[in-house]
Design a protein around this motif. Structure first.
Motif, short mmCIF file in Angstrom:
data_model
loop_
_atom_site.label_atom_id
_atom_site.label_comp_id
_atom_site.label_asym_id
_atom_site.label_seq_id
_atom_site.Cartn_x
_atom_site.Cartn_y
_atom_site.Cartn_z
N SER A 11 45.62 35.19 40.67
CA SER A 11 46.87 35.67 41.27
C SER A 11 47.53 36.73 40.40
O SER A 11 47.14 36.94 39.25
CB SER A 11 47.84 34.49 41.43
N CYS A 12 48.56 37.33 40.95
CA CYS A 12 49.36 38.31 40.20
C CYS A 12 50.02 37.64 39.00
O CYS A 12 50.40 36.47 39.06
CB CYS A 12 50.47 38.88 41.09
N SER A 13 50.10 38.35 37.91
CA SER A 13 50.86 37.95 36.71
C SER A 13 50.28 36.78 35.93
O SER A 13 51.00 36.14 35.17
CB SER A 13 52.31 37.61 37.07
N ILE A 55 33.22 45.15 33.13
CA ILE A 55 34.28 44.26 33.60
C ILE A 55 35.16 44.97 34.61
O ILE A 55 35.67 46.07 34.35
CB ILE A 55 35.15 43.79 32.42
N ILE A 56 35.35 44.34 35.76
CA ILE A 56 36.32 44.80 36.76
C ILE A 56 37.52 43.87 36.65
O ILE A 56 37.41 42.65 36.81
CB ILE A 56 35.76 44.72 38.19
N ASP A 57 38.65 44.45 36.33
CA ASP A 57 39.93 43.73 36.29
C ASP A 57 40.53 43.90 37.68
O ASP A 57 41.01 44.95 38.04
CB ASP A 57 40.82 44.34 35.20
N ASN A 58 40.44 42.84 38.45
CA ASN A 58 40.76 42.86 39.87
C ASN A 58 42.24 42.59 40.13
O ASN A 58 42.88 41.87 39.38
CB ASN A 58 39.90 41.80 40.55
N THR A 59 42.74 43.12 41.20
CA THR A 59 44.13 42.89 41.59
C THR A 59 44.33 41.44 42.05
O THR A 59 43.44 40.84 42.64
CB THR A 59 44.57 43.85 42.71
N GLY A 60 45.50 40.92 41.80
CA GLY A 60 45.87 39.63 42.34
C GLY A 60 46.71 39.78 43.58
O GLY A 60 47.08 38.81 44.23
#
Length: 162
Positions: A11-13, A55-60
């Motif tokens: 999730s976000c944050s 590494i893909i830092d994906n959106t939440g």
């Protein structure tokens, strides 16, 4: 040298970017800037062997779910992150079920990751996190991007799973 495609999800944050930047750049980012998608490349030693992580830092953010599905499709291993001070992020980590459906596989390499363990007001206990990880039959790692606790261990465990 073996290369692994890793997707950091949650999730976000929850600290996905902070964990990734801590691993790659060995620093903690204090400012929160919502991620849509960032990619990083780093080397990591796992059990005496050097490997490369893409590494893909994906959106939440739920508004970008189409992107999340694309990353889930192309990723080989997944760091599923929740924040110990956010019950909703723990509940939302059901993306792990989505991984099994999307990959159409009994075993999808992922690590169930509790982040922000440096906080004293944690709402999700270690025992609860361990129980969920056990139900998924995957490793559980407690992390703190701020203190570096468990960051490298989480990514090492993911490589072992892959």
């Amino acid at each position: 040298m073996q290369t692994y495609k890793v997707v950091v999800m949650g999730s976000c944050s929850v600290g996905k970017s902070a964990l990734t930047i801590q691993l790659v750049k060995n620093c903690f980012v204090f400012n929160y800037d919502p991620t849509v998608e960032d990619s990083y490349c780093t080397q990591l030693v796992v059990d005496g062997e050097t490997c490369q992580l893409d590494i893909i830092d994906n959106t939440g953010n739920k508004e970008h779910q189409a992107w999340r599905h694309q990353f889930m499709h192309h990723g080989e291993g997944f760091l599923c992150v929740y924040a110990v001070d956010d019950i909703k992020s723990f509940v939302d980590v059901n993306i792990c079920d989505q991984l099994h459906k999307m990959k159409d596989a009994d075993h999808v390499p992922f690590v169930f990751t509790a982040n922000k363990t440096d906080l004293t007001d944690g709402l999700v206990t270690q025992v609860l996190g361990q129980e969920v990880a056990r139900s998924f039959k995957v490793p559980f790692v407690e992390t703190s991007a701020k203190t570096q606790k468990g960051v490298e261990q989480a990514f090492q465990e993911l490589v072992r799973e892959m």
